[in-house]
Write a protein that holds these residues in place. Sequence first.
Motif: not given
Length: 420
Positions: A68-70, A75-80, A92-96, A105-114
Amino acid sequence: MEILSTGEKIKRARVYKGITLKELCRDRISISKMSCIENGKIKADEESLKYIAEKLQIDYNYLTQDVYEQIKSNIENIKTNNYSLEKLDKMIGYNLEYSCKHNYNDLALELIHILFEVYIQNNKLEKIQLIISKYYELYQGSKDNEEIIIYYNDMARFFMKTGEYHEAISYYSRIRDVFEKEELSYNDKYIYACFYEGICYKNINLIEKSYDCLKKVINYTEKFKTDKDKGDYYQEFAIVNILLYKVEAEKYLNMALQYKKNDSIELARFKEKNGEIYFKVYQVDKAMEEIREAVKIYPRAEKRGCGEFLIQAISTLYKNGQFDEAFKYTDEALDLAINIDDEKLIEKAYYFKGMVHQKRHEYIQAEMYMNLATDFLLRFANNEERYIRYNEMAELYYNLNELKDSIKYFTLAIQLEKKL
């Protein structure tokens, strides 16, 4: 960016350093327990992890960072970071995939939104079609209002982009419902939902409903993110006031002008759009004045933007029967299009020259420019655009009394009609 469980990290480090399970465990941990830790069957206790980190000479914090933490860190790395579209797609596909596998589910939603945001910004609408069902599935697993609003907003933006305004309206109205039914404080998401819903209603000519949506924003304009958005809002509200013949229209136009006047491109677009609306309410003199001013204002140094702008102005004038005025700008638009070597702009400039010549019954000149336009159009047009052009060419040759060519283009149009 690679995602590993704690056990996988231990095993990878141990194998890389050439240490056997027995050598790692010694008398501190049983071999069977260590095997279970490496295979993810049990979680290691803090004392064991500190021993393993020291023995393998790896960072304890790295070792204890779970999946989860990874993903969160990724995600922060992708954003910045400013990655290419192809790289983002893969990351994004790999992390999703890992998020879904571990039911985060919360991380998956954040990734698919990005990912959705990336596709919208790069106009990759066909890629959005591929992830819509997955996004819907993830959204259904959420009870968080913030996540639900983000999903509704993403879907609304997609349908607005594809011109499916009824669908967009249904999602923007759902955002309003969440705020209003849950009695949430109105924030920028609510304001933008009302704003864009109003634009959608305007685009399908439901002006009263557009007015009702846009009016909801009037006391919350400070929540817009930028001054440009404030100016756009006041202009859109002014437009529906004009279309409804309300006296407040001038007030909101002046308010919009305050946000547009210091940017010559924004000001030119503002005036051109006003001209288009004045034509709709039969205020021809006002419309012509606004468009003439707009054409003067647009900076010529911005060649591509200016070329596109002139074509838009010409199109507005042509649609409203101002053929001579439209013709005045076609040569400049054509010169700019040729200068930047833009086939679509070149085609449009030739097309409007040809169409205006037809309106003047100058069919010989019209034939030359329409043929030039058609040569360019066929390089990139879809079937619907070809169908329209073949009919226009058939009508032109009919007016020239060249029936053979007229029949040829009518036949091409009929053949294409079957495929539409």
